[in-house]
Design an enzyme around this catalytic site. Structure first.
Site, PDB file in Angstrom:
ATOM      1  N   GLY A 253       0.803  -1.215   0.000  1.00  0.00           N
ATOM      2  CA  GLY A 253       0.000   0.000   0.000  1.00  0.00           C
ATOM      3  C   GLY A 253       0.832   1.258   0.000  1.00  0.00           C
ATOM      4  O   GLY A 253       0.359   2.330  -0.412  1.00  0.00           O
TER       5      GLY A 253
ATOM      6  N   ALA B 291      -8.330  13.925 -33.037  1.00  0.00           N
ATOM      7  CA  ALA B 291      -7.042  14.303 -32.458  1.00  0.00           C
ATOM      8  C   ALA B 291      -6.797  15.806 -32.600  1.00  0.00           C
ATOM      9  O   ALA B 291      -6.168  16.429 -31.734  1.00  0.00           O
ATOM     10  CB  ALA B 291      -5.921  13.506 -33.114  1.00  0.00           C
TER      11      ALA B 291
END
Length: 514
Positions: A165, A401
């Site tokens: 974690g 794009a």
């Protein structure tokens, strides 16, 4: 008696400190690693570090001089920063209650003082002996890091292990810097991978610096060693404000001392849209002294992002890279540019976009890995940006794009194109193959397909692709000669210097395509 007691205390403290540092050197140096305090001393200006909570968590009776993290305030190139360094020589640098409290307190200091936070990670993770109490501190640290996000810059340097974690602490910060050797980040280590999947994998192959800087995109910079990483941190900080309300850095600029490459931009960028070139050469020719600090240089290489200055004004530069995959946008490039634009907007840095993009990378792999969802992140970043946005279309911009790369329709403030730039839904040949498919089929039967395609393509390009059409409909603010590009960008940034964000509609927050 009081002076004697004080003197004895000072002597004991100094002896304990030196003993602890000597032990740290014995453990770190054979691995090619600096100690926590040596790292801080190498980062900050000489004599500027003021340590906070030196002996917190210590047990003098056992010769234990403190917690497994060093925290304090210092200066980098004269500017104040908050810095902490995990100390692997003390209980493997693991994080327990005291370590968590020290780092949280430091971030609180940074928020109060409005200064950047630099965290040096070198830890075995949560302290097993403290169980859920250690895990709780990670949760509190994650939350505090999120609270500081967008308020002060946060930089993580991973100089050792960072597992489980614990990896999410640097992952939540703005920039992650790893070294080629010694740096490792992974949620589950090689032993767990082997036990659960049977796969044999090394630490480096699973989560080394090269993996995270080129494949996963976790790391923004791959340093050769710790000193290189610290130098990059200095360079990065020089372009960033100390906090979100501070103005973007300005540098003294004297044209007489500008050592930019003296190159002909038209020689750098070939006329044919099919011929690749290195966008970084073009950027170096446009920015002050040719200095460009890239982020994510080895990840999603069909796109380029980084910091530079134009006539002394700090800016973020976003561009396509025709040298890699023709500069197409894919899932990784979209996320890379989106995060960068979002960072620049959070800290008031203007964004200069240099566009040469043929479209999105096609294929089932891209569709199945989420080009729709992940590509939408770049739209979100530009559409919500409130900083000055200046866009130059260098050679071509096709379809979706074109829209997402800082177009005026998406929110670009001032947009320009070079003469001959192709702006269209499709490239000329692709459009002709759809619009004139019957005529081309007939020409194929007559044996004149190539000549017919060439003629129709030229006619389509002249009528539909040239930038004059975009100027006429207001999508471009002008067509500029390549030699005028730097001057145009600089004057545009000056004109937009006082830009203020419009009042947003009332809402808790937006819902980006995370």
């Amino acid at each position: 008696m009081a002076p004697i007691i004080r003197d004895n205390f000072t002597a004991v403290r100094a002896e304990l400190s030196e003993r602890a540092e000597q032990r740290a050197r014995q453990r770190q140096h054979p691995k090619g690693k600096l100690t926590a305090r040596e790292r801080i001393e190498a980062l900050v200006d000489a004599g500027s570090f003021h340590e906070i909570g030196r002996f917190a968590g210590g047990d003098v009776s056992e010769g234990f001089s403190g917690a497994a993290v060093v925290t304090g305030l210092g200066r980098v190139d004269g500017r104040q920063v908050a810095v902490y360094a995990q100390d692997f020589s003390i209980m493997g640098g693991t994080l327990g209650e005291v370590e968590g409290e020290k780092i949280i307190a430091l971030i609180d200091h940074a928020l109060t003082l409005r200064v950047p936070v630099i965290g040096i990670q070198d830890s075995g993770g949560a302290r097993i002996q403290q169980g859920v109490r250690a895990l709780r501190q990670y949760g509190r640290l994650f939350r505090k890091t999120c609270q500081a996000s967008g308020v002060i810059p946060q930089i993580s340097l991973v100089f050792g292990p960072c597992a489980g974690g614990a990896v999410y602490l640097p992952a939540l910060t703005d920039f992650v810097i790893m070294t080629r050797e010694n740096s490792h980040m992974f949620v589950t280590g090689p032993d767990v991978v082997r036990a659960t999947t049977g796969e044999e994998v090394s630490f480096d192959a699973l989560g080394g610096g090269e993996v995270h800087s080129s494949i996963s995109g976790v790391a923004h910079y791959l340093a050769e060693d710790e000193h290189d990483a610290l130098d990059y941190t200095h360079a990065l900080l020089s372009y960033l404000p100390s906090h979100s309300q501070a103005p973007a850095p300005r540098f003294g600029y004297d044209p007489a001392t500008d050592a930019r490459p003296l190159i002909d931009l038209e020689q750098v960028v070939p006329v044919s849209s099919r011929v690749p070139y290195d966008m970084c050469e073009l950027i170096a020719a446009l920015v002050d002294h040719g200095e460009f600090v890239q982020v994510h240089e080895h990840f999603a290489r069909s796109a380029v992002a980084g910091f530079a200055a134009i006539e002394g004004r700090s800016v973020g530069v976003v561009a396509n890279q025709p040298n890699v995959g023709a500069g197409t946008l894919d899932v990784d490039a979209s996320e890379k540019l989106a995060r960068f634009v979002q960072f620049c907007d959070a800290f008031g840095l203007p964004v200069v976009s240099l566009v040469d993009v043929p479209g999105y990378l096609p294929g089932t792999d891209q569709e199945h890995t989420g080009i729709i969802r992940r590509g939408a992140k770049l739209i979100w970043a530009y559409a919500n940006a409130t900083v000055p946005l200046v866009t130059v279309i260098v050679r071509k911009a096709y379809g979706g794009a074109y829209i997402v790369m800082g177009s005026k329709g998406l929110g670009g403030d001032l947009t320009y194109a070079w003469p001959g730039a192709e702006i269209a839904v499709l490239g000329a040949e692709g459009a002709v193959s759809i619009i004139h498919r019957r005529e081309l089929a007939d020409a194929r039967e007559r044996g004149v397909e190539a000549a017919t395609l060439e003629r129709l393509t030229a006619e389509y390009r002249e009528a539909n692709v040239n930038p004059n059409l975009s100027v006429a409909c207001g999508e471009l603010d002008g067509i500029i000669a390549p030699s005028e590009t730097r001057e145009t960008i600089a004057s545009s940034l000056a004109a937009l210097d006082s830009k203020q964000p419009a009042q947003p509609l009332p809402r808790r927050h937006g819902n980006p395509p995370l």
